[in-house]
Design an enzyme around this catalytic site. Sequence first.
Site, mmCIF file in Angstrom:
data_model
loop_
_atom_site.group_PDB
_atom_site.id
_atom_site.type_symbol
_atom_site.label_atom_id
_atom_site.label_comp_id
_atom_site.label_asym_id
_atom_site.label_seq_id
_atom_site.Cartn_x
_atom_site.Cartn_y
_atom_site.Cartn_z
ATOM 1 N N CYS A 163 0.397 -0.040 10.306
ATOM 2 C CA CYS A 163 -0.102 -1.030 9.344
ATOM 3 C C CYS A 163 0.995 -1.864 8.676
ATOM 4 O O CYS A 163 1.896 -1.332 8.027
ATOM 5 C CB CYS A 163 -0.937 -0.341 8.276
ATOM 6 S SG CYS A 163 -1.705 -1.548 7.166
ATOM 7 N N CYS A 188 0.828 -1.216 0.000
ATOM 8 C CA CYS A 188 0.000 0.000 0.000
ATOM 9 C C CYS A 188 0.861 1.265 0.000
ATOM 10 O O CYS A 188 1.869 1.352 0.702
ATOM 11 C CB CYS A 188 -0.919 -0.011 1.214
ATOM 12 S SG CYS A 188 -2.040 1.398 1.260
ATOM 13 N N CYS A 207 -19.801 -5.635 2.981
ATOM 14 C CA CYS A 207 -19.018 -4.508 3.490
ATOM 15 C C CYS A 207 -17.695 -4.510 2.737
ATOM 16 O O CYS A 207 -17.138 -5.586 2.480
ATOM 17 C CB CYS A 207 -18.779 -4.705 4.981
ATOM 18 S SG CYS A 207 -17.618 -3.523 5.684
ATOM 19 N N ARG A 235 -18.086 -2.124 17.595
ATOM 20 C CA ARG A 235 -17.396 -3.387 17.300
ATOM 21 C C ARG A 235 -16.126 -3.543 18.122
ATOM 22 O O ARG A 235 -15.251 -2.670 18.097
ATOM 23 C CB ARG A 235 -17.035 -3.444 15.797
ATOM 24 C CG ARG A 235 -16.404 -4.779 15.382
ATOM 25 C CD ARG A 235 -16.117 -4.812 13.886
ATOM 26 N NE ARG A 235 -17.320 -4.618 13.095
ATOM 27 C CZ ARG A 235 -18.126 -5.594 12.690
ATOM 28 N NH1 ARG A 235 -17.844 -6.834 12.981
ATOM 29 N NH2 ARG A 235 -19.198 -5.324 11.985
ATOM 30 N N CYS A 250 0.577 4.651 6.997
ATOM 31 C CA CYS A 250 -0.046 4.483 8.321
ATOM 32 C C CYS A 250 0.904 3.711 9.247
ATOM 33 O O CYS A 250 1.278 2.569 8.941
ATOM 34 C CB CYS A 250 -1.379 3.744 8.179
ATOM 35 S SG CYS A 250 -2.427 4.416 6.870
ATOM 36 N N CYS A 285 -19.393 2.566 8.363
ATOM 37 C CA CYS A 285 -18.666 1.874 9.425
ATOM 38 C C CYS A 285 -17.386 2.674 9.624
ATOM 39 O O CYS A 285 -16.533 2.726 8.738
ATOM 40 C CB CYS A 285 -18.363 0.439 8.995
ATOM 41 S SG CYS A 285 -17.251 -0.420 10.132
ATOM 42 N N CYS A 324 -16.891 -8.866 4.987
ATOM 43 C CA CYS A 324 -16.215 -7.576 4.795
ATOM 44 C C CYS A 324 -14.907 -7.789 4.021
ATOM 45 O O CYS A 324 -14.049 -8.557 4.460
ATOM 46 C CB CYS A 324 -15.941 -6.977 6.171
ATOM 47 S SG CYS A 324 -15.133 -5.385 6.071
#
Length: 330
Positions: free
Chosen positions: A69, A62, A137, A269, A66, A197, A106
């Site tokens: 991550c 990616c 999702c 969640r 972040c 979400c 998801c």
Amino acid sequence: MPENLVNTDQIIRHNWQVEEVEALYALPFADLMYQAQTVHRANFDPNAVQISTLLSIKTGGCAEDCGYCPQSAHHESAVKAEPLMPLDKVLENATEAKESGASRFCMGAAWRNLKDRDLERVAAMVSGVKDLGLETCVTLGMLEKHQAERLKEAGLDYYNHNLDTSPEFYGDIISTRTYQDRLDTLSYVRDADIHVCSGGIVGMGEGRKDRAGLLISLANMPSHPESVPINLLVQVEGTPLNGTENLDAFEFVRTIAVSRIIMPKSFVRLSAGREHMSDELQAMSFLAGANSIFYGDKLLTTDNPDTNHDQQLFNRLGISPLVEKHSSAA
Ligand code: SAM
Ligand code: DTB
Ligand code: SF4
């Protein structure tokens, strides 16, 4: 416990101030839990928990940085980049998830943003999963307006896009996109009539004020997200946040309880991080108002408790998986 500490009038507010939320955090633990349970019981079956299964449809490589991550190309983690998963493999996974009892599937992609060249392939996945009788999702990074509309048309029920932390702490964690970018994506999702979400991560070295700031940013959006994932940082070797001091478990439970109180009709969640939580901490999180989890041996790239363990935990606590669809949060 003074009665007036419990807000039972169920007013949905979008004007929370940081001092008020800090005052909730600062309540004696028993008072905070009582208030959270009271709000929870006024809005939900306290013994039902919604379960979703996650699948990484595009792993690693990616472009974003972040700090938590393992899928960022900026960090040296053990995750290897893979191409977008073929449709038949996605549907195989979704069929298994349905058979093991998930009500929502998801699909997550390690993308900065959805590219138009991938839109139709993802739309076909959404339609295919929906046709299996599952709620759908996806979490694909930033979206444009027309992409949100196309995903809605394909049968998308929820879009996951987290604010991650407070506006003030955000720059310590991510430099390649802004808080406002995230809010913009969420507004396209909401405008396309897809359930939102959105939540964040705690245990990244932020302060209580940042945790309060995250929850306020979520609650003060034009409508409360229908689903609010509270992730406890999963520390992964090679990521900049690996080695961060662990968050006190009671502070984690307080974060769940405050989320429940200020977003009374949202599903909260108990998201990433359960693998390292005791059964007792998870039970306390359910008491504080958490009422959905990720179910399945893997999250995206890291481990989740195995399904037998979760089934036993549900049995021991008298929890049933939620089957019915919920009404919208306001
Ligand atoms: N790339 C897309 C994005 O960031 O929006 C979708 C996938 S991304 C992995 C989804 C969310 O997972 C992130 O926003 C973050 O909140 C959460 N996440 C990622 N790594 C995590 C970790 N190590 N611990 C806890 N949560 C994590
Ligand atoms: C969310 O808030 N948490 C999930 C889901 N949305 C996509 C992801 C957690 C990822 C944990 C790290 C990993 O497994 O790679
Ligand atoms: Fe990319 Fe999402 Fe990971 Fe950030 S959280 S590096 S955007 S996959």
